[in-house]
Design a protein around this motif. Structure first.
Motif, PDB file in Angstrom:
ATOM      1  N   SER A  25      34.473  30.446  27.234  1.00  0.00           N
ATOM      2  CA  SER A  25      33.887  29.252  26.438  1.00  0.00           C
ATOM      3  C   SER A  25      32.543  28.967  27.341  1.00  0.00           C
ATOM      4  O   SER A  25      32.349  29.442  28.511  1.00  0.00           O
ATOM      5  CB  SER A  25      34.697  28.087  26.414  1.00  0.00           C
ATOM      6  N   THR A  26      31.835  28.076  26.935  1.00  0.00           N
ATOM      7  CA  THR A  26      30.828  27.203  27.466  1.00  0.00           C
ATOM      8  C   THR A  26      31.166  26.423  28.355  1.00  0.00           C
ATOM      9  O   THR A  26      32.588  26.078  28.068  1.00  0.00           O
ATOM     10  CB  THR A  26      29.590  26.958  26.872  1.00  0.00           C
ATOM     11  N   LEU A  27      30.820  25.782  29.460  1.00  0.00           N
ATOM     12  CA  LEU A  27      31.510  24.858  30.260  1.00  0.00           C
ATOM     13  C   LEU A  27      31.653  23.327  29.422  1.00  0.00           C
ATOM     14  O   LEU A  27      32.655  22.730  29.570  1.00  0.00           O
ATOM     15  CB  LEU A  27      30.553  24.410  31.376  1.00  0.00           C
ATOM     16  N   ASP A  28      30.888  23.203  28.280  1.00  0.00           N
ATOM     17  CA  ASP A  28      30.835  22.206  27.648  1.00  0.00           C
ATOM     18  C   ASP A  28      31.878  22.267  26.439  1.00  0.00           C
ATOM     19  O   ASP A  28      31.946  21.574  25.836  1.00  0.00           O
ATOM     20  CB  ASP A  28      29.564  21.421  27.220  1.00  0.00           C
ATOM     21  N   GLN A  29      32.441  23.443  26.466  1.00  0.00           N
ATOM     22  CA  GLN A  29      33.094  23.807  25.135  1.00  0.00           C
ATOM     23  C   GLN A  29      32.565  24.045  23.685  1.00  0.00           C
ATOM     24  O   GLN A  29      33.271  23.846  22.792  1.00  0.00           O
ATOM     25  CB  GLN A  29      34.526  22.902  25.265  1.00  0.00           C
ATOM     26  N   ALA A  30      31.540  23.604  23.837  1.00  0.00           N
ATOM     27  CA  ALA A  30      30.627  23.611  22.596  1.00  0.00           C
ATOM     28  C   ALA A  30      30.959  25.064  21.712  1.00  0.00           C
ATOM     29  O   ALA A  30      31.068  25.052  20.505  1.00  0.00           O
ATOM     30  CB  ALA A  30      29.278  23.715  22.637  1.00  0.00           C
ATOM     31  N   THR A  31      30.981  26.061  22.571  1.00  0.00           N
ATOM     32  CA  THR A  31      31.568  27.357  21.829  1.00  0.00           C
ATOM     33  C   THR A  31      32.811  27.880  22.850  1.00  0.00           C
ATOM     34  O   THR A  31      32.788  28.007  24.002  1.00  0.00           O
ATOM     35  CB  THR A  31      30.388  28.501  22.210  1.00  0.00           C
ATOM     36  N   ALA A  32      33.868  28.165  21.896  1.00  0.00           N
ATOM     37  CA  ALA A  32      34.961  28.704  22.514  1.00  0.00           C
ATOM     38  C   ALA A  32      35.758  29.616  21.719  1.00  0.00           C
ATOM     39  O   ALA A  32      35.887  29.353  20.477  1.00  0.00           O
ATOM     40  CB  ALA A  32      35.890  27.403  23.098  1.00  0.00           C
ATOM     41  N   TYR A  33      36.361  30.656  22.244  1.00  0.00           N
ATOM     42  CA  TYR A  33      37.180  31.687  21.635  1.00  0.00           C
ATOM     43  C   TYR A  33      38.516  31.551  22.415  1.00  0.00           C
ATOM     44  O   TYR A  33      38.466  32.144  23.696  1.00  0.00           O
ATOM     45  CB  TYR A  33      36.332  33.022  21.603  1.00  0.00           C
ATOM     46  N   GLN A  34      39.586  31.533  21.728  1.00  0.00           N
ATOM     47  CA  GLN A  34      40.931  31.880  22.253  1.00  0.00           C
ATOM     48  C   GLN A  34      41.647  32.912  21.695  1.00  0.00           C
ATOM     49  O   GLN A  34      41.304  33.502  20.570  1.00  0.00           O
ATOM     50  CB  GLN A  34      41.872  30.615  21.930  1.00  0.00           C
ATOM     51  N   PHE A  35      42.303  33.674  22.669  1.00  0.00           N
ATOM     52  CA  PHE A  35      42.986  34.844  22.394  1.00  0.00           C
ATOM     53  C   PHE A  35      44.463  34.917  22.666  1.00  0.00           C
ATOM     54  O   PHE A  35      44.553  34.151  23.537  1.00  0.00           O
ATOM     55  CB  PHE A  35      42.443  36.127  22.961  1.00  0.00           C
ATOM     56  N   SER A  36      45.278  35.530  21.955  1.00  0.00           N
ATOM     57  CA  SER A  36      46.731  35.461  22.199  1.00  0.00           C
ATOM     58  C   SER A  36      47.153  36.735  22.033  1.00  0.00           C
ATOM     59  O   SER A  36      46.747  37.683  21.484  1.00  0.00           O
ATOM     60  CB  SER A  36      47.391  34.769  21.138  1.00  0.00           C
ATOM     61  N   PHE A  37      48.043  37.025  23.299  1.00  0.00           N
ATOM     62  CA  PHE A  37      48.415  38.419  23.560  1.00  0.00           C
ATOM     63  C   PHE A  37      50.060  38.477  23.517  1.00  0.00           C
ATOM     64  O   PHE A  37      50.574  37.351  24.297  1.00  0.00           O
ATOM     65  CB  PHE A  37      47.920  39.090  24.927  1.00  0.00           C
ATOM     66  N   ILE A  38      50.619  39.473  23.171  1.00  0.00           N
ATOM     67  CA  ILE A  38      52.017  39.533  23.589  1.00  0.00           C
ATOM     68  C   ILE A  38      52.400  41.128  24.374  1.00  0.00           C
ATOM     69  O   ILE A  38      51.196  41.903  24.437  1.00  0.00           O
ATOM     70  CB  ILE A  38      52.901  39.881  22.209  1.00  0.00           C
ATOM     71  N   PRO A  39      53.359  41.196  25.056  1.00  0.00           N
ATOM     72  CA  PRO A  39      53.735  42.501  25.888  1.00  0.00           C
ATOM     73  C   PRO A  39      53.274  43.748  24.858  1.00  0.00           C
ATOM     74  O   PRO A  39      53.807  43.403  23.738  1.00  0.00           O
ATOM     75  CB  PRO A  39      54.967  42.253  26.311  1.00  0.00           C
ATOM     76  N   CYS A  40      52.681  44.408  25.501  1.00  0.00           N
ATOM     77  CA  CYS A  40      52.557  45.896  24.757  1.00  0.00           C
ATOM     78  C   CYS A  40      53.702  46.399  24.055  1.00  0.00           C
ATOM     79  O   CYS A  40      53.790  47.044  22.739  1.00  0.00           O
ATOM     80  CB  CYS A  40      51.693  46.930  25.512  1.00  0.00           C
ATOM     81  N   SER A  41      54.890  46.214  25.020  1.00  0.00           N
ATOM     82  CA  SER A  41      56.036  46.830  24.383  1.00  0.00           C
ATOM     83  C   SER A  41      56.709  46.083  23.041  1.00  0.00           C
ATOM     84  O   SER A  41      57.503  46.684  22.395  1.00  0.00           O
ATOM     85  CB  SER A  41      57.097  46.762  25.488  1.00  0.00           C
ATOM     86  N   GLU A  42      56.287  45.006  22.691  1.00  0.00           N
ATOM     87  CA  GLU A  42      56.510  44.257  21.429  1.00  0.00           C
ATOM     88  C   GLU A  42      55.867  44.617  20.479  1.00  0.00           C
ATOM     89  O   GLU A  42      55.899  44.076  19.268  1.00  0.00           O
ATOM     90  CB  GLU A  42      56.630  42.826  21.903  1.00  0.00           C
ATOM     91  N   ASN A  43      54.753  45.443  20.353  1.00  0.00           N
ATOM     92  CA  ASN A  43      53.744  45.539  19.368  1.00  0.00           C
ATOM     93  C   ASN A  43      53.981  46.971  18.795  1.00  0.00           C
ATOM     94  O   ASN A  43      54.232  47.896  19.403  1.00  0.00           O
ATOM     95  CB  ASN A  43      52.182  45.715  19.755  1.00  0.00           C
TER      96      ASN A  43
END
Length: 161
Positions: A143-161
């Motif tokens: 993100s930017t420091l002011d959170q004006a632009t932010a992207y979130q990502f979610s990951f699971i352990p590779c063994s579960e995919n």
């Protein structure tokens, strides 16, 4: 006099502890390290276990469009390093090498057993990189420091995919 010289020599041989481990020995590194993948398989992030005072990682984005790219076409990659030791000349930091360029340094601003945050106000984007754990998932946000632009990502352990 010989005792004084011997004591001085022994002191010089003792490890100097000017640099101190800035990370508590916590479960953070246990749950952070390993292979992580997005649920759709398009992003993968891999982190080594501690190598001395460092963690090494890489990230790849994969185009899953089989019609366009039979097999897996990597559309982006990044090499990463986390320096765990902090002293007066060297901050604890995250170093990003996007697409083989860089490095760009992000200084650690927050650390606990459940989250870590790195920032660089001089970088155009991202200015903040944050990782945390929610249950079995590793979460990340850029993100930017002011959170004006932010992207979130979610990951699971590779063994579960």
């Amino acid at each position: 006099m010989k005792k004084l010289m011997l004591s001085g020599a022994l002191l010089m041989l003792m490890p100097w502890s000017g640099a101190q481990a800035s990370e508590p020995s916590s479960p953070f590194f246990d749950w952070f390290t390993g292979c992580w993948v997005s649920e759709d398989g398009a992003m993968r992030e891999v982190w080594s276990t501690m190598e001395g005072d460092l963690l090494f990682g890489y990230s790849v984005n994969i185009d899953l469009d089989q019609d366009r790219y039979p097999g897996q076409q990597i559309t982006f990659f990044e090499q990463m390093r986390i320096d765990l030791i902090e002293d007066e000349d060297h901050p604890a930091a995250f170093y990003a090498h996007p697409a083989g360029k860089g490095p760009t340094q992000f200084v650690r601003t927050h650390f606990s057993d459940a989250t870590v945050t790195y920032e660089n106000a001089d970088n155009d984007f991202p200015q903040r990189i944050r990782y945390w754990r929610e249950g079995a998932q590793l979460k990340a946000e850029i993100s930017t420091l002011d959170q004006a632009t932010a992207y979130q990502f979610s990951f699971i352990p590779c063994s579960e995919n």
